[in-house]
Write a protein that holds these residues in place. Structure first.
Motif, PDB file in Angstrom:
ATOM      1  N   ILE A  98       0.838  -1.212   0.000  1.00 39.27           N
ATOM      2  CA  ILE A  98       0.000   0.000   0.000  1.00 39.27           C
ATOM      3  C   ILE A  98       0.869   1.258   0.000  1.00 39.27           C
ATOM      4  CG2 ILE A  98      -0.193   0.147   2.547  1.00 39.27           C
ATOM      5  CD1 ILE A  98      -3.216   0.838   2.066  1.00 39.27           C
ATOM      6  N   ASN A  99       0.394   2.309  -0.671  1.00 37.49           N
ATOM      7  CA  ASN A  99       1.120   3.579  -0.707  1.00 37.49           C
ATOM      8  C   ASN A  99       1.147   4.223   0.683  1.00 37.49           C
ATOM      9  OD1 ASN A  99       1.617   3.500  -3.462  1.00 37.49           O
ATOM     10  ND2 ASN A  99      -0.212   4.669  -4.011  1.00 37.49           N
ATOM     11  N   PRO A 100       2.202   5.015   0.990  1.00 41.19           N
ATOM     12  CA  PRO A 100       2.209   5.790   2.233  1.00 41.19           C
ATOM     13  C   PRO A 100       0.942   6.641   2.316  1.00 41.19           C
ATOM     14  CG  PRO A 100       4.344   5.956   1.139  1.00 41.19           C
ATOM     15  CD  PRO A 100       3.438   5.214   0.193  1.00 41.19           C
ATOM     16  N   LYS A 101       0.424   6.818   3.533  1.00 39.92           N
ATOM     17  CA  LYS A 101      -0.815   7.579   3.796  1.00 39.92           C
ATOM     18  C   LYS A 101      -2.054   6.883   3.240  1.00 39.92           C
ATOM     19  CE  LYS A 101       1.418  12.063   4.105  1.00 39.92           C
ATOM     20  NZ  LYS A 101       1.578  13.393   3.534  1.00 39.92           N
ATOM     21  N   GLY A 102      -1.909   5.613   2.875  1.00 45.38           N
ATOM     22  CA  GLY A 102      -3.062   4.855   2.372  1.00 45.38           C
ATOM     23  C   GLY A 102      -3.962   4.401   3.515  1.00 45.38           C
ATOM     24  N   SER A 103      -5.004   3.637   3.152  1.00 43.28           N
ATOM     25  CA  SER A 103      -5.918   3.141   4.196  1.00 43.28           C
ATOM     26  C   SER A 103      -6.468   1.765   3.858  1.00 43.28           C
ATOM     27  CB  SER A 103      -7.084   4.106   4.403  1.00 43.28           C
ATOM     28  OG  SER A 103      -7.938   4.097   3.274  1.00 43.28           O
ATOM     29  N   PHE A 104      -6.689   1.002   4.909  1.00 46.38           N
ATOM     30  CA  PHE A 104      -7.421  -0.268   4.812  1.00 46.38           C
ATOM     31  C   PHE A 104      -8.777  -0.073   5.474  1.00 46.38           C
ATOM     32  CE2 PHE A 104      -2.961  -1.760   4.914  1.00 46.38           C
ATOM     33  CZ  PHE A 104      -2.957  -2.612   3.816  1.00 46.38           C
ATOM     34  N   THR A 105      -9.838  -0.591   4.843  1.00 44.84           N
ATOM     35  CA  THR A 105     -11.171  -0.579   5.453  1.00 44.84           C
ATOM     36  C   THR A 105     -11.750  -1.980   5.377  1.00 44.84           C
ATOM     37  OG1 THR A 105     -11.484   1.697   4.666  1.00 44.84           O
ATOM     38  CG2 THR A 105     -13.443   0.515   5.463  1.00 44.84           C
ATOM     39  N   LEU A 106     -11.955  -2.590   6.534  1.00 46.20           N
ATOM     40  CA  LEU A 106     -12.499  -3.950   6.597  1.00 46.20           C
ATOM     41  C   LEU A 106     -13.982  -3.889   6.948  1.00 46.20           C
ATOM     42  CD1 LEU A 106      -9.580  -5.758   8.498  1.00 46.20           C
ATOM     43  CD2 LEU A 106      -9.783  -5.202   6.058  1.00 46.20           C
ATOM     44  N   THR A 107     -14.635  -5.059   6.937  1.00 49.46           N
ATOM     45  CA  THR A 107     -16.072  -5.128   7.244  1.00 49.46           C
ATOM     46  C   THR A 107     -16.300  -6.174   8.331  1.00 49.46           C
ATOM     47  OG1 THR A 107     -16.635  -4.528   4.970  1.00 49.46           O
ATOM     48  CG2 THR A 107     -18.367  -5.582   6.281  1.00 49.46           C
ATOM     49  N   SER A 108     -17.029  -5.764   9.381  1.00 43.69           N
ATOM     50  CA  SER A 108     -17.459  -6.735  10.405  1.00 43.69           C
ATOM     51  C   SER A 108     -18.974  -6.808  10.359  1.00 43.69           C
ATOM     52  CB  SER A 108     -16.908  -6.356  11.785  1.00 43.69           C
ATOM     53  OG  SER A 108     -17.342  -5.085  12.188  1.00 43.69           O
ATOM     54  N   GLY A 109     -19.676  -6.413  11.410  1.00 45.87           N
ATOM     55  CA  GLY A 109     -21.135  -6.449  11.381  1.00 45.87           C
ATOM     56  C   GLY A 109     -21.718  -6.397  12.775  1.00 45.87           C
ATOM     57  N   ILE A 110     -22.989  -6.100  12.829  1.00 50.32           N
ATOM     58  CA  ILE A 110     -23.714  -5.858  14.083  1.00 50.32           C
ATOM     59  C   ILE A 110     -23.700  -7.067  15.020  1.00 50.32           C
ATOM     60  CG2 ILE A 110     -25.958  -6.588  13.138  1.00 50.32           C
ATOM     61  CD1 ILE A 110     -27.232  -4.270  14.737  1.00 50.32           C
ATOM     62  N   LEU A 111     -23.476  -8.280  14.472  1.00 45.81           N
ATOM     63  CA  LEU A 111     -23.585  -9.487  15.299  1.00 45.81           C
ATOM     64  C   LEU A 111     -22.524  -9.553  16.392  1.00 45.81           C
ATOM     65  CD1 LEU A 111     -24.573 -12.219  12.683  1.00 45.81           C
ATOM     66  CD2 LEU A 111     -26.022 -10.760  14.095  1.00 45.81           C
ATOM     67  N   SER A 112     -21.471  -8.732  16.305  1.00 44.73           N
ATOM     68  CA  SER A 112     -20.476  -8.703  17.392  1.00 44.73           C
ATOM     69  C   SER A 112     -21.098  -8.188  18.679  1.00 44.73           C
ATOM     70  CB  SER A 112     -19.282  -7.830  17.001  1.00 44.73           C
ATOM     71  OG  SER A 112     -19.715  -6.508  16.794  1.00 44.73           O
ATOM     72  N   GLU A 113     -22.153  -7.402  18.582  1.00 46.17           N
ATOM     73  CA  GLU A 113     -22.738  -6.813  19.802  1.00 46.17           C
ATOM     74  C   GLU A 113     -24.227  -7.067  19.949  1.00 46.17           C
ATOM     75  OE1 GLU A 113     -23.168  -2.300  19.197  1.00 46.17           O
ATOM     76  OE2 GLU A 113     -21.543  -2.890  17.870  1.00 46.17           O
ATOM     77  N   ASP A 114     -24.879  -7.516  18.887  1.00 45.05           N
ATOM     78  CA  ASP A 114     -26.333  -7.732  18.925  1.00 45.05           C
ATOM     79  C   ASP A 114     -26.610  -9.074  18.236  1.00 45.05           C
ATOM     80  OD1 ASP A 114     -29.034  -7.408  19.160  1.00 45.05           O
ATOM     81  OD2 ASP A 114     -29.179  -5.600  17.942  1.00 45.05           O
ATOM     82  N   PRO A 115     -26.401 -10.181  18.972  1.00 47.37           N
ATOM     83  CA  PRO A 115     -26.387 -11.504  18.345  1.00 47.37           C
ATOM     84  C   PRO A 115     -27.759 -12.003  17.917  1.00 47.37           C
ATOM     85  CG  PRO A 115     -26.179 -11.712  20.721  1.00 47.37           C
ATOM     86  CD  PRO A 115     -26.141 -10.239  20.433  1.00 47.37           C
ATOM     87  N   ILE A 116     -27.733 -12.974  17.012  1.00 48.09           N
ATOM     88  CA  ILE A 116     -28.949 -13.665  16.580  1.00 48.09           C
ATOM     89  C   ILE A 116     -28.735 -15.167  16.793  1.00 48.09           C
ATOM     90  CG2 ILE A 116     -29.655 -11.962  14.841  1.00 48.09           C
ATOM     91  CD1 ILE A 116     -28.329 -13.830  12.720  1.00 48.09           C
ATOM     92  N   ALA A 117     -29.827 -15.925  16.802  1.00 49.08           N
ATOM     93  CA  ALA A 117     -29.705 -17.380  16.878  1.00 49.08           C
ATOM     94  C   ALA A 117     -28.970 -17.881  15.643  1.00 49.08           C
ATOM     95  CB  ALA A 117     -31.091 -18.013  16.950  1.00 49.08           C
ATOM     96  N   ALA A 118     -28.178 -18.888  15.791  1.00 47.13           N
ATOM     97  CA  ALA A 118     -27.415 -19.503  14.700  1.00 47.13           C
ATOM     98  C   ALA A 118     -26.258 -18.633  14.216  1.00 47.13           C
ATOM     99  CB  ALA A 118     -28.321 -19.865  13.514  1.00 47.13           C
TER     100      ALA A 118
END
Ligand SMILES: NC(=O)c1ccc[n+]([C@@H]2O[C@H](COP(=O)([O-])OP(=O)(O)OC[C@H]3O[C@@H](n4cnc5c(N)ncnc54)[C@H](OP(=O)(O)O)[C@@H]3O)[C@@H](O)[C@H]2O)c1
Length: 198
Positions: free
Chosen positions: A101-121
């Motif tokens: 990656i170039n200097p001053k670049g950025s990475f943006t990843l994706t997680s999701g609401i399930l880390s804090e507001d879980p669902i069954a399964a």
């Protein structure tokens, strides 16, 4: 900026590609879709992908899946689907990509609401989302050359109605809100943030 969007043909990714193309050069990558092919479950494939991609200023990942199924029957093999794909796939995009990656670049990843507001399964995705968030909090302290990293954590998106039955009582989020989270990460100055889009 030259922006690579892994998963740039997916439900969220195609909206990101449309938005960032208005102002930037966008390269879409995917397993079978896009102009660059990569399988994020394979470090060898990621290394080859970065060699082919050439210099870039931002890497956005809107890719990676996991296992959805009841805890009672969940196996080690099931659980490793999320570990190999959404977790290690995205982490390896950063571990390997930091050398490209170039200097001053950025990475943006994706997680999701399930880390804090879980669902069954959802035990696999809850775990993986939490781990992706944790990785970003720490990696932001160590990336060199002023490279930033953030993660966007979307709720279930209005464009994914097939997921609504798995999310009883959740309010679907607008795609505009989700896209704004990625804009904040790529075009803004924030670093080490879990950007909630829910
Ligand atoms: N949709 C939602 O409501 C929602 C909510 C919260 C979080 N998320 C998260 O957001 C991310 C994207 O979700 P989405 O709904 O947009 O998914 P999607 O429509 O299934 O799209 C996934 C994209 O990722 C690519 N991809 C999948 N596996 C890959 C691999 N091993 N290597 C490289 N590329 C791969 C696919 O490319 P190919 O088709 O070429 O394989 C596709 O372009 C996922 O991590 C998901 O968990 C989604």
């Amino acid at each position: 900026m030259r922006i690579i969007i892994v998963g740039g043909s997916g439900t969220i990714g195609k909206k990101l590609s449309e938005e960032f193309s208005k102002r930037h050069e966008v390269i879409i990558a995917g397993r079978n879709s896009g102009s660059l092919h990569v399988d994020i479950t394979s470090p060898e494939s990621i290394e080859k992908f970065y060699q082919q991609a050439g210099p870039f200023d931002a890497l956005v990942s809107a890719a990676g899946g996991g296992h959805v199924g009841p805890l009672k029957t969940m196996t080690d093999t099931d659980f490793r689907k999320g570990v190999d794909s959404k977790l290690m796939g995205q982490i390896n995009l950063v571990l390997i990509g930091q050398r490209y990656i170039n200097p001053k670049g950025s990475f943006t990843l994706t997680s999701g609401i399930l880390s804090e507001d879980p669902i069954a399964a959802g035990a696999n995705l809850s775990s993986v989302n939490s781990a992706v968030n944790g990785f970003v909090l720490s990696a932001a302290m160590e990336l060199e050359n002023s490279v930033r990293i953030n993660v966007v954590s979307p709720g279930v998106v209005e464009d994914s109605p097939q997921l609504f039955p798995f999310f009883p009582g959740h309010t679907p989020v607008s795609m505009k809100q989700v896209v704004r989270g990625y804009i904040k990460s790529v075009e803004g100055a924030v670093n080490g943030q879990i950007i909630k889009a829910h």
